[in-house]
Design an enzyme around this catalytic site. Structure first.
Site, mmCIF file in Angstrom:
data_model
loop_
_atom_site.group_PDB
_atom_site.id
_atom_site.type_symbol
_atom_site.label_atom_id
_atom_site.label_comp_id
_atom_site.label_asym_id
_atom_site.label_seq_id
_atom_site.Cartn_x
_atom_site.Cartn_y
_atom_site.Cartn_z
ATOM 1 N N HIS A 39 0.847 -1.186 0.000
ATOM 2 C CA HIS A 39 0.000 0.000 0.000
ATOM 3 C C HIS A 39 0.883 1.237 0.000
ATOM 4 O O HIS A 39 0.912 2.004 0.975
ATOM 5 C CB HIS A 39 -0.943 -0.027 1.202
ATOM 6 N N CYS A 93 3.759 -14.052 2.547
ATOM 7 C CA CYS A 93 4.734 -14.013 3.641
ATOM 8 C C CYS A 93 4.551 -15.250 4.523
ATOM 9 O O CYS A 93 3.422 -15.641 4.834
ATOM 10 C CB CYS A 93 4.508 -12.744 4.463
ATOM 11 N N GLU A 123 -5.432 -8.988 3.314
ATOM 12 C CA GLU A 123 -4.995 -10.130 4.135
ATOM 13 C C GLU A 123 -6.182 -10.769 4.865
ATOM 14 O O GLU A 123 -6.307 -11.999 4.924
ATOM 15 C CB GLU A 123 -3.940 -9.672 5.152
HETATM 16 S S1 SF4 Z 1 3.198 -10.529 7.923
HETATM 17 FE FE1 SF4 Z 1 3.022 -8.742 6.587
HETATM 18 S S2 SF4 Z 1 3.921 -7.062 7.770
HETATM 19 FE FE2 SF4 Z 1 4.547 -8.978 8.755
HETATM 20 S S3 SF4 Z 1 6.554 -9.465 7.864
HETATM 21 FE FE3 SF4 Z 1 5.010 -10.514 6.642
HETATM 22 S S4 SF4 Z 1 4.491 -9.105 4.972
HETATM 23 FE FE4 SF4 Z 1 5.570 -7.924 6.535
#
Ligand code: SF4
Length: 300
Positions: A39, A93, A123
């Site tokens: 973002h 992630c 998310e």
């Molecule tokens: S969960 Fe989201 S904010 Fe946390 S490290 Fe992974 S991408 Fe980055």
């Protein structure tokens, strides 16, 4: 004017890895990203300049390569895209994967799923996308929307402040004293580090500049946290938003940035603050103490 930076700030490894994957993919052909990779307008522009496209739904993609961002998607979305013939490159992630696994496990164990976060965030949509019934809670008043259940399982969007999450979990337990309320802490470590560094920064600064996209959830959360400790908090997207009249020569200025803010954007802001600091500490001939150059023109 003293300038100090937060101990932890800026791009997290999840977003950094996702950008790398998209840029590598773009070198071998046209690539489309499903949803916003970060973002942040500077990152969006950098990717668009490499002819990387963005779509909200996989049906809108025009390339064979489709990248899932660090925010992740539901299994239903991933499978639908695979069945439609896309070559999926998954940048989810690992800490978002952990949130998915935690939620799934609670559901398999018979807990009614509650997700703390923003219902319309990519998310959270990924987390809820495989569920038929669930409640998303962002504030204490949302707790009233949770139906009476014997077993309630709670996870959180990875970028929510952990103190707020714990307060909401306590509120859920208070509302359902007879229920078994299980909480799995899925707030990610980089968010916790940035939040706690933001508290220290807020306590030790006269004014704090928070750098990040206007629509960045974690950037806004940093601003909210800091505002409990410092009354002069300014959220900006880039150096062009900085205003000299926010600062005084005696101020300690804190700088932090959200997890989707590029390093170059942060460096540019710090360079501008340093330039003002140097300019304002010039001692004109005949004066014994530092004054702010051009201060008569500024609205302090
Ligand atoms: S969960 Fe989201 S904010 Fe946390 S490290 Fe992974 S991408 Fe980055």
């Amino acid at each position: 004017m003293n300038i100090q930076t937060a101990k932890h700030m800026g791009l997290c490894f999840g977003v950094r890895d996702a950008i790398k994957l998209a840029e590598t993919s773009a070198k071998s052909g046209p690539t489309t990203i499903l949803g916003p990779l970060a973002h942040n307008p500077a990152i969006q522009k950098r990717l668009l300049d490499q002819r990387i496209g963005f779509v909200e739904r996989h049906e809108e993609a025009f390339t064979r390569e489709l990248i899932i961002t660090a925010h992740g998607v539901s299994n239903r979305t991933r499978e639908a895209a695979q069945q439609a013939g896309f070559d999926i490159k998954d940048a989810t992630c690992p800490l978002v994967h952990f949130a998915h696994r935690s939620l799934l496990q609670l559901v398999e164990e018979g807990y009614y799923p509650v997700i703390i976060g923003k219902a319309d965030h990519i998310e959270v949509r990924g987390l809820t996308g495989d569920l038929d019934t669930f409640t998303v809670v962002l504030s204490e008043s949302d707790i009233l929307n949770i139906p009476q259940k014997d077993r309630i399982g709670v996870v959180s969007q990875t970028t929510q402040p952990i103190d707020k999450v714990r307060l909401l979990v306590a509120g859920i337990r208070e509302r359902f004293p007879e229920s078994d309320v299980q909480f799995k802490d899925t707030v990610c470590h980089p968010t916790k580090q940035r939040q706690s560094a933001a508290v220290s920064l807020g306590k030790s600064s006269d004014v704090v500049v928070v750098i990040g996209g206007k629509t960045s959830n974690n950037t806004r959360q940093l601003s909210d946290t800091i505002s409990h400790y410092c009354t002069r908090v300014y959220q900006i997207e880039s150096v062009t938003d900085l205003k000299p009249n926010w600062f005084k020569e005696t101020d300690t200025v804190g700088v932090t940035a959200g997890t989707s803010t590029p390093d170059e954007t942060i460096r540019t802001v710090i360079r501008q603050l340093e330039a003002w600091s140097a300019e304002w500490s010039v001692v004109p001939q005949g004066k014994s103490s530092p004054v702010m150059a051009g201060s008569a023109d500024r609205d302090y």
